[in-house]
Design an enzyme around this catalytic site. Structure first.
Site, PDB file in Angstrom:
ATOM      1  N   LYS A 108      23.981  36.939  46.468  1.00 13.60           N
ATOM      2  CA  LYS A 108      24.776  37.382  45.062  1.00 13.60           C
ATOM      3  C   LYS A 108      24.143  37.185  43.802  1.00 13.60           C
ATOM      4  O   LYS A 108      23.877  38.129  43.097  1.00 13.60           O
ATOM      5  CB  LYS A 108      26.253  36.646  44.974  1.00 13.60           C
ATOM      6  N   ASP A 143      29.002  35.204  40.313  1.00 14.99           N
ATOM      7  CA  ASP A 143      29.615  34.589  41.491  1.00 14.99           C
ATOM      8  C   ASP A 143      31.308  34.898  41.340  1.00 14.99           C
ATOM      9  O   ASP A 143      31.940  34.927  42.637  1.00 14.99           O
ATOM     10  CB  ASP A 143      29.669  33.010  41.364  1.00 14.99           C
TER      11      ASP A 143
HETATM   12  N1  LIG Z   1      16.013  39.331  51.405  1.00 15.10           N
HETATM   13  C1  LIG Z   1      16.609  38.382  50.725  1.00 15.10           C
HETATM   14  N2  LIG Z   1      17.586  38.843  49.959  1.00 15.10           N
HETATM   15  C2  LIG Z   1      18.410  37.969  48.981  1.00 15.10           C
HETATM   16  N3  LIG Z   1      17.872  36.692  49.035  1.00 15.10           N
HETATM   17  C3  LIG Z   1      16.764  36.091  49.666  1.00 15.10           C
HETATM   18  C4  LIG Z   1      16.210  37.249  50.470  1.00 15.10           C
HETATM   19  N4  LIG Z   1      15.182  36.359  51.145  1.00 15.10           N
HETATM   20  C5  LIG Z   1      15.410  34.791  50.563  1.00 15.10           C
HETATM   21  N5  LIG Z   1      16.241  35.041  49.758  1.00 15.10           N
HETATM   22  C6  LIG Z   1      16.712  33.652  48.960  1.00 15.10           C
HETATM   23  O1  LIG Z   1      18.057  33.321  49.370  1.00 15.10           O
HETATM   24  C7  LIG Z   1      18.637  32.954  48.666  1.00 15.10           C
HETATM   25  C8  LIG Z   1      19.908  33.525  48.096  1.00 15.10           C
HETATM   26  O2  LIG Z   1      20.840  32.587  47.275  1.00 15.10           O
HETATM   27  P1  LIG Z   1      21.827  33.187  46.019  1.00 15.10           P
HETATM   28  O3  LIG Z   1      21.786  32.050  44.996  1.00 15.10           O
HETATM   29  O4  LIG Z   1      21.547  34.345  45.792  1.00 15.10           O
HETATM   30  O5  LIG Z   1      23.270  32.782  46.883  1.00 15.10           O
HETATM   31  P2  LIG Z   1      24.816  33.289  46.475  1.00 15.10           P
HETATM   32  O6  LIG Z   1      25.231  34.582  47.487  1.00 15.10           O
HETATM   33  O7  LIG Z   1      24.607  33.567  44.881  1.00 15.10           O
HETATM   34  O8  LIG Z   1      25.529  31.908  46.869  1.00 15.10           O
HETATM   35  P3  LIG Z   1      26.509  30.970  46.316  1.00 15.10           P
HETATM   36  O9  LIG Z   1      27.763  31.669  46.499  1.00 15.10           O
HETATM   37  O10 LIG Z   1      26.451  29.725  47.036  1.00 15.10           O
HETATM   38  O11 LIG Z   1      26.017  30.786  44.889  1.00 15.10           O
HETATM   39  C9  LIG Z   1      17.659  32.652  47.172  1.00 15.10           C
HETATM   40  O12 LIG Z   1      17.191  31.303  47.466  1.00 15.10           O
HETATM   41  C10 LIG Z   1      16.691  33.620  47.601  1.00 15.10           C
HETATM   42  O13 LIG Z   1      15.502  33.604  47.161  1.00 15.10           O
HETATM   43  O1  LIG Z   2      30.457  26.343  45.004  1.00 21.54           O
HETATM   44  C1  LIG Z   2      29.453  26.020  45.212  1.00 21.54           C
HETATM   45  O2  LIG Z   2      29.205  24.912  45.479  1.00 21.54           O
HETATM   46  C2  LIG Z   2      28.239  26.878  45.202  1.00 21.54           C
HETATM   47  C3  LIG Z   2      28.776  28.487  45.539  1.00 21.54           C
HETATM   48  O3  LIG Z   2      28.921  29.212  44.595  1.00 21.54           O
HETATM   49  C4  LIG Z   2      29.329  28.519  46.883  1.00 21.54           C
HETATM   50  O4  LIG Z   2      29.220  27.752  47.816  1.00 21.54           O
HETATM   51  O5  LIG Z   2      29.962  29.817  46.837  1.00 21.54           O
HETATM   52 CA   LIG Z   3      25.265  32.078  43.272  1.00 19.62          CA
HETATM   53 MN   LIG Z   4      29.803  31.035  45.303  1.00 19.60          MN
END
Ligand SMILES: Nc1ncnc2c1ncn2[C@@H]1O[C@H](COP(=O)(O)OP(=O)(O)OP(=O)(O)O)[C@@H](O)[C@H]1O
Ligand SMILES: O=C([O-])CC(=O)C(=O)O
Ligand SMILES: [Ca+2]
Ligand SMILES: [Mn+2]
Length: 664
Positions: A368, A383
């Site tokens: 995301k 987020d």
């Molecule tokens: N093909 C890909 N597409 C997206 N992300 C990738 C890919 N390959 C590796 N990654 C890595 O995967 C991780 C994605 O994490 P991200 O912070 O975007 O998660 P999120 O969905 O925002 O989760 P959260 O809700 O926990 O914040 C990053 O560390 C990114 O560098």
């Molecule tokens: O809440 C947290 O620790 C990180 C986050 O964005 C998730 O897990 O969706």
């Molecule tokens: Ca995030």
């Molecule tokens: Mn989150």
């Protein structure tokens, strides 16, 4: 000497090298003419003592509403001092013990500096304190560090909180203590007459019940702990960029780290907005490291995160992980917003130059933040969002990016956002250069950066946008059988939204591990408060009304499961996302996959065509088929609990959704 227009430079002491190579300092008396020579040094400071000198350094902040004072709701004008007293009274009321019925004596400012900087005089919540309530705690002051600036919070953290350091790029490195992630099993929600009917309880629900009395016991424990401290941090901030649905939140915490984290993550009020803040709509008491009492009813560990929707309060005991505050408030929004007909979403959101908005749903670690942070598009948020009849709005004022293996080349905007003001949690850095090693998982794999959204150059401020055109569901499929991208029908979008699938690989220390499938309704079961079908019905309704297209994007494995295949290159995923945004992916040819019945494109610019159908990337075709069927089975099993629910007013949609899952 006169050659430079009458100026002369004071002679530096003559330095000669001694026998051991060290400079020898000559201390003989200077010649007479040196002393009468023109002196260009600055005039001496006006201060007569060091204290006076120090007091010259800091200028009192300019009053934000000068001279005239503040206009109250009833039209009267109050002075700056009166307003500050009201503010302290409100904080004292927040910190009042429920049994002693009186707030603590609070005083604004740093106790370490109170002697030299007299601030507003103290207030107690009730002016009359009955004798029976007098106790030692009633005799002491609690200092309030109210909405401090990042610079002030840096100083507090570095002075008083072990594990706080300034990194080479200027970020504040901190440790969150024993917990480096959220503790969903320790979440409790007060079950009363109202929430009994309104909330989702039972199997699969994140809402584990507690009674009102136990909540008050924990609240008292947190409040007593906080008031026993010499000082507490108080943040008054906002949630939701939609001005009609803005929520006022107050966060009381024991650590500068927590205060800076929330400063970055919530919406920061302007000085004028802060003056008129009044009573908060919701309050968090974060006692952090102070545990709950395990003898207390409902407690199963020393950590407890307790929500009371009726009192509009949340209590945190026994965890310092800051994400609990962020996601606790998100849960509150998942309750308050649907009541107003507004859909709350665990999604990122960005907008193209032409105003096309995309939502990015996905569980933790699916992309995301990474994919909504896109140099070619405006970032609305990474987020948490709301979708109302006016369009989308970000709930937060900051981003919370995963940092593991972060690189400047692959994620330049996030890399550059890690600078002064940013909180960097649980990272490892060189003790001398303070350069962060983002590959180091010594403390945790869940290393994080929390920064204000304006640290991303093309953030859209205010963080609002029109109705979404594309709804992108992200799954990090470590089984490697979901296609890198598929176009979804509305029923398929709803099926995958309710399923909320991802598969990550747990700890990799002992060699290769099997991926484990995770299903989390609405891509955020840990935060929703109502039954998942309520959110799903709203999403279907809005997507239909605004003609949004659904997509499923696998940001996980290709060419085999975890262990034999590899994670899809971020560069390819970005190309896929570009083609969704631009609309070219709608125009291309499609083929249907077996089992999941997904429509997959046959070509995308910049992406090797052979990876678009995962079967091509597996050398062992039987292993592919077995894995595909295995995953399909897991989906079916997970969906069983939803088969008895109607989604929306229309029975037809419910049937379509049930039919939109894997078929074999
Ligand atoms: N093909 C890909 N597409 C997206 N992300 C990738 C890919 N390959 C590796 N990654 C890595 O995967 C991780 C994605 O994490 P991200 O912070 O975007 O998660 P999120 O969905 O925002 O989760 P959260 O809700 O926990 O914040 C990053 O560390 C990114 O560098
Ligand atoms: O809440 C947290 O620790 C990180 C986050 O964005 C998730 O897990 O969706
Ligand atoms: Ca995030
Ligand atoms: Mn989150």
């Amino acid at each position: 000497m006169a050659s430079n227009g009458g100026f002369s430079f004071p002679k530096s002491p003559t330095i000669a090298r001694g026998r051991n190579g060290l400079p020898k300092i000559h201390t003989e008396k200077k010649k007479e003419d040196d002393e009468i020579c023109h002196d260009d040094s600055a005039p001496p400071v006006k201060a007569k003592t060091l204290d006076e000198l120090h007091s010259l350094q800091r200028k009192k902040s300019a009053p934000t509403t000068p001279i005239t004072g503040t206009q109250t709701a009833f039209g009267s004008i109050i002075s700056d001092e009166e307003r500050q007293i009201q503010q302290l009274q409100s904080i004292s009321a927040s910190l009042a013990s429920l049994t002693r019925e009186t707030g603590p004596k609070v005083v604004k400012g740093d106790p370490a500096r109170s002697a030299e900087t007299p601030r507003v005089s103290h207030v107690t919540h009730h002016h009359y304190t009955p004798d029976f309530s007098i106790s030692d705690s009633g005799l002491k002051f609690t200092h309030i560090l109210y909405n401090l600036s990042p610079a002030e919070l840096y100083e507090q953290a570095i002075k008083y909180e072990k594990g706080s350091f300034i990194t080479e790029s200027g970020a504040l490195a901190t440790l969150s203590g024993a917990k480096t992630g959220r503790s969903p099993r320790d979440k409790r929600v007060v079950r009363d007459e109202t929430t009994e009917d309104e909330l989702w309880w039972g199997k699969g629900s994140p809402n584990i019940e507690m009674d009102e009395h136990t909540f008050l016991v924990n609240r008292e424990r947190a409040v007593d702990y906080l008031c026993s401290l010499e000082k507490v941090y108080v943040n008054d901030q906002f949630l939701n960029w939609d001005p009609n649905h803005r929520i006022k939140v107050r966060i009381v915490s024991a650590r500068a780290y927590h205060s800076l984290f929330m400063h970055n993550m919530c919406i920061r009020p302007t000085p004028e907005e802060l003056e008129n803040f009044g009573t908060p709509d919701f309050t968090i008491y974060n006692a952090g490291q102070f545990p709950c009492n395990r003898f207390t009813h409902y407690m199963t560990s020393s950590t407890s995160i307790d929500m009371n929707l009726d009192r509009r309060e949340m209590v945190i005991l026994g965890t310092q992980y800051a994400g609990e505050m962020k996601k606790g408030l998100f849960s509150v929004m998942h309750y308050l917003m649907p009541k107003r007909g507004i859909l709350s979403l665990h999604s990122g959101c960005n907008m193209g130059k032409g105003g096309d908005v995309a939502l990015f749903f996905g569980l933790s670690g699916t992309g995301k933040t990474t994919l909504s942070t896109d140099h070619n598009r405006y970032l609305i948020g990474d987020d948490e969002h709301c979708w109302s009849e006016n369009g989308v709005s970000n709930i937060e004022g900051g981003c919370y990016a995963k940092c593991i293996d972060l690189s400047r080349e692959k994620e330049p905007d996030i890399w550059n956002a890690i600078k002064f003001g940013t909180v960097l949690e649980n990272v490892v850095f060189d003790e001398h250069s303070r350069e962060v090693d983002y590959a180091d998982k010594s403390v945790t794999e869940n290393t994080r950066a929390a920064y204000p959204i304006e640290y991303i150059p093309n953030a859209k401020i205010p963080c609002v946008g029109p109705h979404p055109k594309n709804v992108i569901l992200l799954a990090c499929d470590a089984f490697g059988v979901l296609p890198p991208v598929s176009k979804l029908s509305l029923a398929q979008t709803m099926y995958h939204f309710i399923s909320g699938y991802t598969a990550l690989v747990a700890g990799t220390e002992d060699g290769i591990k099997e991926p484990t499938a995770t299903f989390s309704a609405c891509f955020g079961a840990a935060f929703i408060m109502l039954h998942p079908t309520k959110y799903a019905a709203m999403l279907a309704e809005k997507m239909k009304q605004h003609g949004a297209t659904g997509w499923l994007v696998n940001t996980g494995w290709s060419g085999g499961s975890y262990g034999s295949g590899s994670r899809i290159k971020l560069a390819y995923t970005r190309k896929i996302i570009d083609a969704i945004h631009s609309g070219t992916l709608l125009e291309t040819n499609y083929a249907k996959t077996e089992v999941f019945g997904l429509d997959i494109p046959t070509e995308i610019e910049g992406v090797p065509s052979e990876i678009l159908d995962p079967v091509n990337t597996w050398s062992d075709k039987k292993a592919y088929k077995d894995t595909l069927l295995k995953l399909g089975g897991l989906f079916k099993k997970n969906f069983e609990v939803f088969t008895n629910y109607k989604i929306g007013a229309d029975n037809k949609l419910t049937e379509e959704i049930l039919a939109a899952g894997p078929n074999f």
